[in-house]
Design a protein around this motif. Structure first.
Motif, PDB file in Angstrom:
ATOM      1  N   SER A   1       0.813  -1.220   0.000  1.00  0.00           N
ATOM      2  CA  SER A   1       0.000   0.000   0.000  1.00  0.00           C
ATOM      3  C   SER A   1       0.846   1.270   0.000  1.00  0.00           C
ATOM      4  O   SER A   1       0.312   2.370  -0.074  1.00  0.00           O
ATOM      5  CB  SER A   1      -0.910   0.006   1.224  1.00  0.00           C
ATOM      6  N   LYS A   2       2.175   1.100   0.126  1.00  0.00           N
ATOM      7  CA  LYS A   2       3.118   2.230   0.174  1.00  0.00           C
ATOM      8  C   LYS A   2       2.815   3.186   1.335  1.00  0.00           C
ATOM      9  O   LYS A   2       3.029   4.389   1.244  1.00  0.00           O
ATOM     10  CB  LYS A   2       3.101   2.987  -1.149  1.00  0.00           C
ATOM     11  N   ASN A   3       2.298   2.600   2.416  1.00  0.00           N
ATOM     12  CA  ASN A   3       2.019   3.383   3.624  1.00  0.00           C
ATOM     13  C   ASN A   3       3.250   3.319   4.525  1.00  0.00           C
ATOM     14  O   ASN A   3       3.445   2.378   5.291  1.00  0.00           O
ATOM     15  CB  ASN A   3       0.789   2.819   4.348  1.00  0.00           C
ATOM     16  N   LYS A   4       4.113   4.317   4.415  1.00  0.00           N
ATOM     17  CA  LYS A   4       5.391   4.287   5.133  1.00  0.00           C
ATOM     18  C   LYS A   4       5.210   4.415   6.649  1.00  0.00           C
ATOM     19  O   LYS A   4       6.011   3.898   7.422  1.00  0.00           O
ATOM     20  CB  LYS A   4       6.312   5.390   4.606  1.00  0.00           C
ATOM     21  N   LYS A   5       4.154   5.104   7.076  1.00  0.00           N
ATOM     22  CA  LYS A   5       3.915   5.237   8.516  1.00  0.00           C
ATOM     23  C   LYS A   5       3.611   3.879   9.136  1.00  0.00           C
ATOM     24  O   LYS A   5       4.198   3.495  10.155  1.00  0.00           O
ATOM     25  CB  LYS A   5       2.757   6.203   8.778  1.00  0.00           C
ATOM     26  N   LEU A   6       2.687   3.135   8.511  1.00  0.00           N
ATOM     27  CA  LEU A   6       2.345   1.820   9.055  1.00  0.00           C
ATOM     28  C   LEU A   6       3.488   0.829   8.880  1.00  0.00           C
ATOM     29  O   LEU A   6       3.661  -0.075   9.699  1.00  0.00           O
ATOM     30  CB  LEU A   6       1.079   1.286   8.385  1.00  0.00           C
ATOM     31  N   LEU A   7       4.276   0.983   7.809  1.00  0.00           N
ATOM     32  CA  LEU A   7       5.437   0.109   7.624  1.00  0.00           C
ATOM     33  C   LEU A   7       6.453   0.348   8.742  1.00  0.00           C
ATOM     34  O   LEU A   7       6.981  -0.606   9.333  1.00  0.00           O
ATOM     35  CB  LEU A   7       6.070   0.365   6.251  1.00  0.00           C
ATOM     36  N   ALA A   8       6.715   1.632   9.053  1.00  0.00           N
ATOM     37  CA  ALA A   8       7.634   1.949  10.150  1.00  0.00           C
ATOM     38  C   ALA A   8       7.086   1.446  11.479  1.00  0.00           C
ATOM     39  O   ALA A   8       7.821   0.891  12.310  1.00  0.00           O
ATOM     40  CB  ALA A   8       7.862   3.459  10.208  1.00  0.00           C
ATOM     41  N   TYR A   9       5.768   1.613  11.674  1.00  0.00           N
ATOM     42  CA  TYR A   9       5.146   1.148  12.924  1.00  0.00           C
ATOM     43  C   TYR A   9       5.266  -0.370  13.051  1.00  0.00           C
ATOM     44  O   TYR A   9       5.561  -0.898  14.126  1.00  0.00           O
ATOM     45  CB  TYR A   9       3.680   1.564  12.940  1.00  0.00           C
ATOM     46  N   SER A  10       5.052  -1.102  11.942  1.00  0.00           N
ATOM     47  CA  SER A  10       5.164  -2.565  11.976  1.00  0.00           C
ATOM     48  C   SER A  10       6.587  -2.999  12.300  1.00  0.00           C
ATOM     49  O   SER A  10       6.809  -3.945  13.060  1.00  0.00           O
ATOM     50  CB  SER A  10       4.728  -3.153  10.625  1.00  0.00           C
ATOM     51  N   TYR A  11       7.583  -2.281  11.725  1.00  0.00           N
ATOM     52  CA  TYR A  11       8.982  -2.623  12.009  1.00  0.00           C
ATOM     53  C   TYR A  11       9.332  -2.403  13.480  1.00  0.00           C
ATOM     54  O   TYR A  11       9.957  -3.249  14.129  1.00  0.00           O
ATOM     55  CB  TYR A  11       9.917  -1.787  11.126  1.00  0.00           C
ATOM     56  N   THR A  12       8.923  -1.257  14.044  1.00  0.00           N
ATOM     57  CA  THR A  12       9.299  -0.977  15.438  1.00  0.00           C
ATOM     58  C   THR A  12       8.553  -1.894  16.399  1.00  0.00           C
ATOM     59  O   THR A  12       9.082  -2.291  17.440  1.00  0.00           O
ATOM     60  CB  THR A  12       9.071   0.506  15.791  1.00  0.00           C
ATOM     61  N   GLN A  13       7.318  -2.311  16.043  1.00  0.00           N
ATOM     62  CA  GLN A  13       6.604  -3.271  16.878  1.00  0.00           C
ATOM     63  C   GLN A  13       7.231  -4.660  16.785  1.00  0.00           C
ATOM     64  O   GLN A  13       7.246  -5.416  17.768  1.00  0.00           O
ATOM     65  CB  GLN A  13       5.129  -3.338  16.474  1.00  0.00           C
ATOM     66  N   LEU A  14       7.780  -4.996  15.617  1.00  0.00           N
ATOM     67  CA  LEU A  14       8.515  -6.251  15.487  1.00  0.00           C
ATOM     68  C   LEU A  14       9.776  -6.204  16.355  1.00  0.00           C
ATOM     69  O   LEU A  14      10.125  -7.188  17.022  1.00  0.00           O
ATOM     70  CB  LEU A  14       8.872  -6.490  14.017  1.00  0.00           C
ATOM     71  N   GLY A  15      10.441  -5.054  16.363  1.00  0.00           N
ATOM     72  CA  GLY A  15      11.597  -4.893  17.243  1.00  0.00           C
ATOM     73  C   GLY A  15      11.215  -5.028  18.702  1.00  0.00           C
ATOM     74  O   GLY A  15      11.907  -5.669  19.499  1.00  0.00           O
ATOM     75  N   LEU A  16      10.077  -4.452  19.064  1.00  0.00           N
ATOM     76  CA  LEU A  16       9.600  -4.536  20.444  1.00  0.00           C
ATOM     77  C   LEU A  16       9.300  -5.987  20.828  1.00  0.00           C
ATOM     78  O   LEU A  16       9.539  -6.412  21.963  1.00  0.00           O
ATOM     79  CB  LEU A  16       8.337  -3.687  20.588  1.00  0.00           C
ATOM     80  N   THR A  17       8.798  -6.766  19.865  1.00  0.00           N
ATOM     81  CA  THR A  17       8.516  -8.177  20.129  1.00  0.00           C
ATOM     82  C   THR A  17       9.801  -8.949  20.401  1.00  0.00           C
ATOM     83  O   THR A  17       9.857  -9.792  21.305  1.00  0.00           O
ATOM     84  CB  THR A  17       7.770  -8.797  18.935  1.00  0.00           C
ATOM     85  N   PHE A  18      10.847  -8.669  19.623  1.00  0.00           N
ATOM     86  CA  PHE A  18      12.131  -9.333  19.876  1.00  0.00           C
ATOM     87  C   PHE A  18      12.733  -8.888  21.208  1.00  0.00           C
ATOM     88  O   PHE A  18      13.435  -9.653  21.878  1.00  0.00           O
ATOM     89  CB  PHE A  18      13.104  -9.072  18.730  1.00  0.00           C
TER      90      PHE A  18
END
Length: 649
Positions: free
Chosen positions: A160-177
């Motif tokens: 969807s080229k939604n960079k905000k949600l892409l960044a949010y998904s990455y940082t939440q993945l980091g938080l999970t690790f």
């Protein structure tokens, strides 16, 4: 014993509270003002209803009543301009923040199924997938969260080229690790989030969340210099928005940094600031996370008395400790603090509570600690005797008398055997106690079912008796009064006109009583018209009743219609008797198979924590329970009273 509290344990607690935080804009006042303006002024119904949903989402974390009112404004609307997927998502958000996990999951699954076919709302699909995985982490594990983010949320965000949600998904993945102690991997994903955010010129909420997540990650590594860099960036961003609800989290991260560099006084100052803001903004879970961090600082200062008081305060307010995992952590730490303070009996009791919440991997370790504490507790009064025995053994060793040595060994074996027998007795006693508790619970369940059936029978008998009396009044008394009226009118007796007027009034009053006992309108014309007629009949010059109905269908079972009618009848009766009100609003709405009923007055109100409910309120609760519904009574002195009833057909 205290070592783990400052690393993985705090990561788990932090993620448990903040991982599913909503992306509230930093300038919240402006955001809410814009929403209200569109609701009040936009002529497009779709835009207005969508903004009601945004308002419900905003209030879901801090004010459940406002959130529900905004949501109901959409659900009760007769203008169906929003898709089922959109409605299901915002309902799921509301129920998840109210702790209703089952209902939230049901709505998230419905939202995902619908939004997968709706390319115009792909952002809501991504949020639904993430939130759905988050609330199931405790059941399905962090691997389920990682799989959802890597295989669904991130690919959809890229598509969807939604960079905000892409960044949010990455940082939440980091938080999970981070939650499993993989800080290097977590750092990589937080940095990927920053790469996406570098392409967004205007700083926003996701920038702040990513900065704060990096502060946490570097503090746990520990790498205080790197943590300081991102803490400064977060401060530079958030200081322009003094009213942001993210400020409490910022102070938490600031305290983490000061704790990492061992500046404990500054850490406590930051935590106090954060706690004050969290209280003001009703961020209850974050407030208790700040309390738990204070406990950690007291531990590092070796002020165990304050540490103990802080834990007891957390348990007393029962917000963070409401969940089993967090409560177990709190119990374990209380056991450790009391052990250090020499309160072995109290430590033993807390460890017993913790063991009841342990999982299978920790069970053996906790049992060993319980046995150790139990030995210390049970043998406390024998310490003097044991010390004397040791002295005697030393004398025996000096004399090297073989016979006395053998006797000492035999005595030791006897003590061991006695202790083992005692342990067996204690375990059997505990087992018997558990069996007794289980039996008592079964009896209480049976008694509860018996009371339920009895209440049901009483209300059914009451309705039958109402119907019988109403029929008798109509058939017997009505006919008698009509015959008397005819006889008087034919004889032209003196004062016959006055007598006829009184008889007419009696007939009208008799019909009113019969209608209240068993309203024929309800049987013949349905719930909506019956309630409207009831409200009109009870309205007076100084007492106005406003009735509103939205989407009420004719397929509601008569038993439920009758129960709702009686609830309204009883509520208005209570208002007339006690509320001293001038206005009452009765509103009923139906959305699919869900019915919501609200009775609100502008009377004197009352303190719900002190009032003793009378028969009227008890009848309302009993009728709601028989419908398998829920009832909520809200009131404050001088602010009127609201009764909300929800049931399903």
């Amino acid at each position: 014993m205290f070592k783990n509290i400052s690393s993985i344990l705090f990561v788990f607690l932090y993620i448990n509270i903040l991982q599913a935080q909503q992306l509230v804009p930093l300038d919240e006042i402006k955001y809410v003002t814009q929403i209200q303006h569109k609701i009040e002024n936009d002529i497009n119904d779709s835009v207005r209803l969508h903004n009601y949903l945004l308002l419900s989402e905003y209030w879901s974390q801090t004010d459940s009543l406002k959130s529900r009112q905004a949501l109901n404004a959409v659900l009760s609307s007769q203008k169906k301009t929003l898709t089922e997927g959109v409605l299901a998502y915002y309902q799921a958000v509301f129920y998840s923040h109210q702790g209703n996990k089952t209902t939230a999951l049901k709505h998230y699954e419905s939202a995902i199924n619908s939004l997968e076919k709706d390319p115009t709302n792909i952002d809501l699909l991504i949020k639904s997938l993430y939130n759905n995985a988050y609330i199931q982490v405790e059941d399905k594990g962090y691997d389920f969260m990682v799989k959802t983010l890597t295989e669904q949320c991130i690919p959809l965000s890229e598509k969807s080229k939604n960079k905000k949600l892409l960044a949010y998904s990455y940082t939440q993945l980091g938080l999970t690790f981070m939650s499993v102690g993989q800080f290097e991997t977590a750092e990589e994903y937080h940095k990927k989030a920053l790469e996406q955010l570098d392409e967004i010129p205007q700083l926003n909420t996701i920038h702040l969340i990513t900065y704060l997540n990096l502060v946490s990650n570097y503090c746990y590594k520990p790498d205080s210099k790197s943590a300081e860099i991102y803490l400064k960036q977060a401060k530079k961003l958030i200081e322009h928005y003094p009213n942001s609800q993210h400020y409490s989290n910022y102070y938490y991260q600031e305290a983490m940094y000061y704790t990492t560099v061992q500046d404990f006084e500054k850490a406590l100052v930051s935590l106090e600031k954060g706690a004050k803001l969290a209280k003001e903004r009703k961020q209850s879970k974050l407030l208790h996370m700040l309390y738990f961090r204070m406990y950690n600082v007291y531990l590092m200062q070796k002020d165990y008395h304050k540490a103990k008081l802080q834990l007891e305060h957390i348990l007393q307010e029962n917000i963070l400790s409401r969940e089993d995992v967090n409560r177990k952590i709190t119990y374990t730490q209380l056991a450790a603090v009391n052990d250090v303070l020499g309160n072995h009996k109290e430590a033993y009791n807390w460890m017993k509570k913790s063991s009841a919440l342990s999982d299978s991997l920790q069970q053996q370790k906790l049992l060993e600690k319980m046995n150790e504490l139990e030995i210390e507790h049970q043998t406390a009064d024998k310490k003097q005797t044991i010390a004397q025995l040791k002295k005697e053994n030393e004398l025996i060793a000096k004399n090297k008398n073989l016979r006395i040595s053998i006797l000492g060994i035999a005595l030791s074996l006897s003590l061991i055997i006695t202790f083992l027998i005692y342990l067996t007795y204690k375990n059997q006693k505990k087992l018997n106690a558990q069996i007794s508790i289980s039996h008592q619970q079964d009896l209480l369940h049976i008694e509860s079912e018996r009371k339920y059936e009895a209440t049901k029978a009483v209300l059914r008998g009451e309705e039958q008796e109402r119907q019988r009396i109403a029929q008798d009044l109509h058939d017997s008394m009505g006919g008698m009064l009509a015959n008397i009226r005819m006889s008087i009118s034919q004889e032209n007796a003196p004062n016959s006109e006055d007598l006829l007027q009184n008889i007419d009034k009696s007939i009208v009053e008799m019909r009113r009583i019969a209608r209240n006992l068993m309203p024929e309108t309800l049987k013949n014309l349905g719930l909506e018209i019956a309630l409207k007629e009831l409200c009109e009949s009870l309205s007076q010059k100084q007492f106005h009743i406003q009735f509103e109905a939205f989407g009420v269908t004719d397929n509601i079972p008569f038993k439920i219609q009758l129960s709702l009618y009686r609830i309204v009848q009883e509520s208005i009766s209570n208002v007339i008797k006690y509320a001293q009100a001038n206005n009452v609003i009765v509103q009923i709405s139906q959305h699919e198979n869900t019915i919501n009923l609200t009775i609100e007055d502008d009377g004197i109100g009352f303190d719900t924590s002190k009032v003793v409910y009378g028969l009227g309120i008890k009848n309302i609760k009993s009728r709601t329970a028989l419908m398998n519904g829920t009832v909520e009574i809200l009131s404050e002195k001088g602010k009127g009273t609201t009764i909300n009833v929800e049931c399903y057909v």
